[in-house]
Design a protein around this motif. Structure first.
Motif, PDB file in Angstrom:
ATOM      1  N   THR A   2      28.781   7.392  29.177  1.00 31.01           N
ATOM      2  CA  THR A   2      29.841   6.458  28.801  1.00 31.01           C
ATOM      3  C   THR A   2      30.135   5.544  29.983  1.00 31.01           C
ATOM      4  OG1 THR A   2      30.824   7.962  27.199  1.00 31.01           O
ATOM      5  CG2 THR A   2      32.270   6.273  28.104  1.00 31.01           C
ATOM      6  N   GLU A   4      32.761   2.753  31.516  1.00 29.43           N
ATOM      7  CA  GLU A   4      34.122   2.200  31.489  1.00 29.43           C
ATOM      8  C   GLU A   4      34.087   0.859  32.219  1.00 29.43           C
ATOM      9  OE1 GLU A   4      38.407   3.209  33.621  1.00 29.43           O
ATOM     10  OE2 GLU A   4      36.703   4.565  33.878  1.00 29.43           O
ATOM     11  N   GLU A  52      30.869   5.055  35.560  1.00 29.12           N
ATOM     12  CA  GLU A  52      29.965   5.833  34.716  1.00 29.12           C
ATOM     13  C   GLU A  52      30.500   7.254  34.564  1.00 29.12           C
ATOM     14  OE1 GLU A  52      25.967   5.709  36.258  1.00 29.12           O
ATOM     15  OE2 GLU A  52      26.217   3.618  36.846  1.00 29.12           O
ATOM     16  N   TRP A  53      30.518   7.694  33.312  1.00 29.10           N
ATOM     17  CA  TRP A  53      30.960   9.051  32.961  1.00 29.10           C
ATOM     18  C   TRP A  53      29.837   9.761  32.225  1.00 29.10           C
ATOM     19  CZ3 TRP A  53      35.405  10.547  35.053  1.00 29.10           C
ATOM     20  CH2 TRP A  53      36.285   9.558  35.468  1.00 29.10           C
ATOM     21  N   SER A  55      30.169  11.718  29.749  1.00 30.36           N
ATOM     22  CA  SER A  55      30.414  11.685  28.307  1.00 30.36           C
ATOM     23  C   SER A  55      31.749  11.012  28.010  1.00 30.36           C
ATOM     24  CB  SER A  55      30.443  13.112  27.743  1.00 30.36           C
ATOM     25  OG  SER A  55      31.626  13.776  28.175  1.00 30.36           O
ATOM     26  N   GLU A  56      31.945  10.681  26.742  1.00 30.01           N
ATOM     27  CA  GLU A  56      33.204  10.101  26.300  1.00 30.01           C
ATOM     28  C   GLU A  56      34.355  11.092  26.507  1.00 30.01           C
ATOM     29  OE1 GLU A  56      35.128   8.158  22.255  1.00 30.01           O
ATOM     30  OE2 GLU A  56      32.980   8.502  22.364  1.00 30.01           O
ATOM     31  N   ASP A  57      34.094  12.380  26.307  1.00 26.91           N
ATOM     32  CA  ASP A  57      35.131  13.396  26.515  1.00 26.91           C
ATOM     33  C   ASP A  57      35.564  13.472  27.978  1.00 26.91           C
ATOM     34  OD1 ASP A  57      35.133  14.044  23.825  1.00 26.91           O
ATOM     35  OD2 ASP A  57      33.787  15.762  24.078  1.00 26.91           O
ATOM     36  N   PHE A  59      35.491  10.993  30.126  1.00 29.12           N
ATOM     37  CA  PHE A  59      36.285   9.792  30.363  1.00 29.12           C
ATOM     38  C   PHE A  59      37.695   9.967  29.799  1.00 29.12           C
ATOM     39  CE2 PHE A  59      37.234   5.324  28.746  1.00 29.12           C
ATOM     40  CZ  PHE A  59      37.850   4.938  29.925  1.00 29.12           C
ATOM     41  N   ALA A  60      37.809  10.503  28.600  1.00 29.75           N
ATOM     42  CA  ALA A  60      39.126  10.721  27.981  1.00 29.75           C
ATOM     43  C   ALA A  60      39.962  11.701  28.810  1.00 29.75           C
ATOM     44  CB  ALA A  60      38.957  11.225  26.553  1.00 29.75           C
ATOM     45  N   GLU A  86      37.601  -1.586  28.557  1.00 24.94           N
ATOM     46  CA  GLU A  86      36.688  -1.278  27.461  1.00 24.94           C
ATOM     47  C   GLU A  86      35.814  -0.092  27.848  1.00 24.94           C
ATOM     48  OE1 GLU A  86      34.789  -4.802  25.499  1.00 24.94           O
ATOM     49  OE2 GLU A  86      35.429  -5.746  27.370  1.00 24.94           O
ATOM     50  N   GLN A  87      35.220   0.492  26.851  1.00 26.78           N
ATOM     51  CA  GLN A  87      34.222   1.538  27.113  1.00 26.78           C
ATOM     52  C   GLN A  87      33.092   1.375  26.130  1.00 26.78           C
ATOM     53  OE1 GLN A  87      36.792   4.951  26.011  1.00 26.78           O
ATOM     54  NE2 GLN A  87      34.970   5.737  24.996  1.00 26.78           N
ATOM     55  N   GLU A  89      28.727   2.982  25.317  1.00 22.30           N
ATOM     56  CA  GLU A  89      27.658   3.924  25.612  1.00 22.30           C
ATOM     57  C   GLU A  89      26.503   3.188  26.271  1.00 22.30           C
ATOM     58  OE1 GLU A  89      27.866   7.291  25.166  1.00 22.30           O
ATOM     59  OE2 GLU A  89      29.931   6.817  24.607  1.00 22.30           O
TER      60      GLU A  89
END
Length: 91
Positions: A2, A4, A52-53, A55-57, A59-60, A86-87, A89
């Motif tokens: 993910t 950001e 850069e993360w 995963s989306e989880d 980042f959340a 914004e985010q 993939e």
């Protein structure tokens, strides 16, 4: 992965840059799934932070923590105005 994308204004570039390394150290110590970040200076006092993360989880979970560590809080305090966030993939 993910990505950001956060665009913001910071009038005092020196203050912003002085806090960057400590903010990154706090992210590495406290944010599961944090991979890397790049800060881009744009025109007219604007900046773009590309983070850069794993995963989306991840980042959340990071967003939920907010400015919970001193280095992160100092970096956020150097930001005058959030322009956009914004985010997406990684393709």
């Amino acid at each position: 992965m993910t990505i950001e994308l956060t665009r913001f204004r910071a009038a005092d570039a020196l203050a912003l840059l002085a806090t960057r390394s400590e903010m990154l150290a706090d992210f590495r110590a406290d944010r599961d799934g944090f991979v890397d970040a790049r800060l881009v200076q744009l025109a007219d006092g604007e900046w773009l932070d590309i983070v850069e993360w794993r995963s989306e989880d991840d980042f959340a979970a990071s967003r939920a923590k907010g400015a919970n560590r001193p280095g992160i809080a100092r970096f956020f305090a150097a930001i005058d105005e959030l322009v956009s966030s914004e985010q997406g993939e990684l393709a």
